[in-house]
Design a protein around this motif. Structure first.
Motif, PDB file in Angstrom:
ATOM      1  N   UNK A   1      17.041 -42.728 -12.132  1.00 32.06           N
ATOM      2  CA  UNK A   1      15.684 -42.848 -11.599  1.00 32.06           C
ATOM      3  C   UNK A   1      15.229 -41.468 -11.144  1.00 32.06           C
ATOM      4  N   UNK A   2      14.094 -41.033 -11.640  1.00 33.27           N
ATOM      5  CA  UNK A   2      13.566 -39.715 -11.262  1.00 33.27           C
ATOM      6  C   UNK A   2      12.116 -39.859 -10.829  1.00 33.27           C
ATOM      7  N   UNK A   3      11.866 -39.588  -9.559  1.00 35.33           N
ATOM      8  CA  UNK A   3      10.490 -39.595  -9.022  1.00 35.33           C
ATOM      9  C   UNK A   3      10.363 -38.333  -8.181  1.00 35.33           C
ATOM     10  N   UNK A   4      10.281 -37.209  -8.813  1.00 31.10           N
ATOM     11  CA  UNK A   4      10.510 -35.949  -8.096  1.00 31.10           C
ATOM     12  C   UNK A   4       9.635 -35.729  -6.872  1.00 31.10           C
ATOM     13  N   UNK A   5       8.330 -36.035  -6.958  1.00 26.83           N
ATOM     14  CA  UNK A   5       7.461 -35.773  -5.809  1.00 26.83           C
ATOM     15  C   UNK A   5       7.019 -37.058  -5.137  1.00 26.83           C
ATOM     16  N   UNK A   6       7.785 -38.078  -5.298  1.00 30.43           N
ATOM     17  CA  UNK A   6       7.326 -39.369  -4.787  1.00 30.43           C
ATOM     18  C   UNK A   6       8.438 -40.104  -4.048  1.00 30.43           C
ATOM     19  N   UNK A   7       8.006 -41.216  -3.490  1.00 34.66           N
ATOM     20  CA  UNK A   7       8.879 -41.950  -2.578  1.00 34.66           C
ATOM     21  C   UNK A   7       9.452 -43.174  -3.288  1.00 34.66           C
ATOM     22  N   UNK A   8      10.714 -43.364  -3.076  1.00 30.60           N
ATOM     23  CA  UNK A   8      11.386 -44.499  -3.699  1.00 30.60           C
ATOM     24  C   UNK A   8      11.942 -45.387  -2.598  1.00 30.60           C
ATOM     25  N   UNK A   9      11.647 -46.665  -2.688  1.00 32.59           N
ATOM     26  CA  UNK A   9      12.202 -47.632  -1.749  1.00 32.59           C
ATOM     27  C   UNK A   9      13.015 -48.654  -2.528  1.00 32.59           C
ATOM     28  N   UNK A  10      14.265 -48.783  -2.133  1.00 34.31           N
ATOM     29  CA  UNK A  10      15.093 -49.835  -2.715  1.00 34.31           C
ATOM     30  C   UNK A  10      15.006 -51.008  -1.751  1.00 34.31           C
ATOM     31  N   UNK A  11      14.290 -52.023  -2.134  1.00 37.42           N
ATOM     32  CA  UNK A  11      14.041 -53.163  -1.253  1.00 37.42           C
ATOM     33  C   UNK A  11      15.302 -53.959  -0.966  1.00 37.42           C
ATOM     34  N   UNK A  12      15.159 -54.909  -0.084  1.00 37.19           N
ATOM     35  CA  UNK A  12      16.315 -55.688   0.358  1.00 37.19           C
ATOM     36  C   UNK A  12      17.021 -56.400  -0.792  1.00 37.19           C
ATOM     37  N   UNK A  13      16.266 -56.732  -1.829  1.00 36.66           N
ATOM     38  CA  UNK A  13      16.868 -57.415  -2.978  1.00 36.66           C
ATOM     39  C   UNK A  13      17.224 -56.453  -4.109  1.00 36.66           C
ATOM     40  N   UNK A  14      16.932 -55.187  -3.925  1.00 38.57           N
ATOM     41  CA  UNK A  14      17.188 -54.208  -4.985  1.00 38.57           C
ATOM     42  C   UNK A  14      18.673 -53.939  -5.160  1.00 38.57           C
ATOM     43  N   UNK A  15      19.084 -53.870  -6.402  1.00 41.95           N
ATOM     44  CA  UNK A  15      20.496 -53.560  -6.724  1.00 41.95           C
ATOM     45  C   UNK A  15      20.469 -52.426  -7.744  1.00 41.95           C
ATOM     46  N   UNK A  16      20.844 -51.261  -7.310  1.00 41.78           N
ATOM     47  CA  UNK A  16      20.699 -50.068  -8.146  1.00 41.78           C
ATOM     48  C   UNK A  16      22.069 -49.491  -8.460  1.00 41.78           C
ATOM     49  N   UNK A  17      22.281 -49.221  -9.717  1.00 41.16           N
ATOM     50  CA  UNK A  17      23.484 -48.501 -10.121  1.00 41.16           C
ATOM     51  C   UNK A  17      22.983 -47.315 -10.939  1.00 41.16           C
ATOM     52  N   UNK A  18      22.632 -46.251 -10.242  1.00 35.70           N
ATOM     53  CA  UNK A  18      21.947 -45.157 -10.937  1.00 35.70           C
ATOM     54  C   UNK A  18      22.036 -43.869 -10.139  1.00 35.70           C
ATOM     55  N   UNK A  19      21.829 -42.782 -10.852  1.00 32.22           N
ATOM     56  CA  UNK A  19      21.603 -41.487 -10.217  1.00 32.22           C
ATOM     57  C   UNK A  19      20.127 -41.449  -9.833  1.00 32.22           C
ATOM     58  N   UNK A  20      19.848 -41.030  -8.615  1.00 30.60           N
ATOM     59  CA  UNK A  20      18.466 -41.064  -8.125  1.00 30.60           C
ATOM     60  C   UNK A  20      18.040 -39.667  -7.695  1.00 30.60           C
TER      61      UNK A  20
END
Lengths: 138, 223
Positions: free
Chosen positions: A34-53
């Motif tokens: 996941x790449x959002x260089x100038x932005x905000x990322x929120x992993x919500x309570x139900x979010x399940x991420x297996x990634x480089x961020x």
């Protein structure tokens, strides 16, 4: 004007590379990068991420497995869980958060102390136990 | 536009979770919060001056401790050590089982400082050398170990506490929500024997009967 926030719902599963120029909230599952260089990322309570961020700020309320690089701040909320390394100038690990990994707050452009100027290590001394006494056992 | 978190705000009770600042200088004394720790000051003085120190925090997760050390330029690895549960006593006539292995998931010789806090108090006497051996394995030559050990009377069970570094020479001991474990009281001679391969550099006995020990990993001449 209100900034747009894109929302990835709980039933969405993304496998691959995710990048964008908007703030993003993920409640679903993402495997990859996941790449959002100038932005905000929120992993919500139900979010399940297996990634480089990589983002400007990252808030983890759900679960993340992977390394996170933020240009501003990473926060793992009290019910968040993260396994991986954090590189960011500001880091918040809330009380109750689960975290296993490394915290590195090295600032970009910060001068590194040259190794040649490091003072020598002190020589090992003999054990200094004189400051305490064993309790007397009856 | 300023960013606003969409998730829950940190609670007031989350004292140790305050966000880190960008001021990374050493702090002394501070507001008087916590208790003085000469051993901590001694260990940090010797490790953090070397630029990018690698620090392993084996205690109960405390975000403020991690960020405090990271602000000072250290690379902090958080690896909560789960003390092994007490073993069953052998049945009459049976040989006692050997102590179960203790393994840290870290590479050999990768840290300049290991903060074990009170974890040795939650490890049985026959497992202390195993813990010390693992800590020695992950420390670089010349690396430092900080540990605390109570002399207070033994309690049946207690949750391992959390240590929050508030200044280079002050630390706050706080209750944690970790599972309760039996807490042992190790005589100093047992700690010294367990720390084979270390040279104890400082031992302080606090007024609250806490021993603070700083040890240096030494390399035998043969190595």
């Amino acid at each position: 004007m209100v900034d747009k926030i894109v929302h990835i719902g709980q039933s969405v599963y993304i496998k691959g590379e995710l990048s964008g120029n908007e703030d993003l909230t993920i409640e679903g599952k993402v495997d990859g990068k996941i790449t959002l260089k100038d932005h905000h990322l929120t992993i919500g309570a139900n979010g399940r991420i297996m990634a480089e961020i990589h983002a400007k700020t990252v808030l983890v309320v759900g679960e993340v497995v992977g390394n996170v690089v933020a240009d501003d701040k990473v926060e793992v909320a009290s019910n968040g869980s993260m396994k991986g390394d954090i590189v960011a100038p500001r880091v918040v690990l809330a009380d109750g958060a689960r975290f296993k990994g490394t915290v590195d707050m090295e600032r970009k452009g910060a001068p590194q102390q040259p190794a040649a100027t490091l003072p020598p290590q002190p020589k090992p001394q003999q054990p200094a136990m004189a400051e305490m006494r064993e309790p007397v056992k009856a | 536009m300023a960013f606003r978190w969409k998730g829950p705000e940190p609670t007031a009770a989350a004292g140790p979770t305050e966000g880190s600042s960008k001021e990374g200088g050493p702090k002394k004394g501070g507001t008087g919060e916590g208790q003085p720790s000469l051993a901590l000051a001694y260990a940090l003085e010797r490790t953090l001056k070397d630029g990018k120190a690698q620090v392993l925090d084996l205690g109960v997760l405390c975000g403020q401790t991690a960020t405090y050390l990271a602000e000072r330029g250290a690379r902090v690895v958080l690896d909560e050590f789960d003390p092994p549960p007490p073993r069953q006593a052998p049945a009459p006539g049976e040989k006692p089982l050997p102590p179960p292995p203790i393994r840290l998931e870290q590479a050999d010789a990768s840290f300049d400082l290991v903060l074990a806090w009170e974890m040795p108090d939650f490890v049985a006497q026959d497992q202390l050398p195993l813990l010390a051996k693992e800590v020695r394995r992950v420390l670089k030559p010349g690396g430092w170990l900080l540990l605390y050990a109570h002399l207070k009377p033994e309690t049946p069970t207690e949750a391992p506490p959390r240590y929050r570094v508030v200044a280079d020479d002050r630390v706050a001991r706080e209750a944690s929500s970790r599972p309760v474990r039996r807490r042992y009281v190790h005589p100093t001679r047992d700690l010294e024997r367990a720390l084979a391969g270390f040279s104890i550099q400082k031992t302080h006995l606090q007024r609250n009967q806490m021993r603070e020990i700083v040890a240096l990993k030494v390399i035998p001449r043969a190595e």
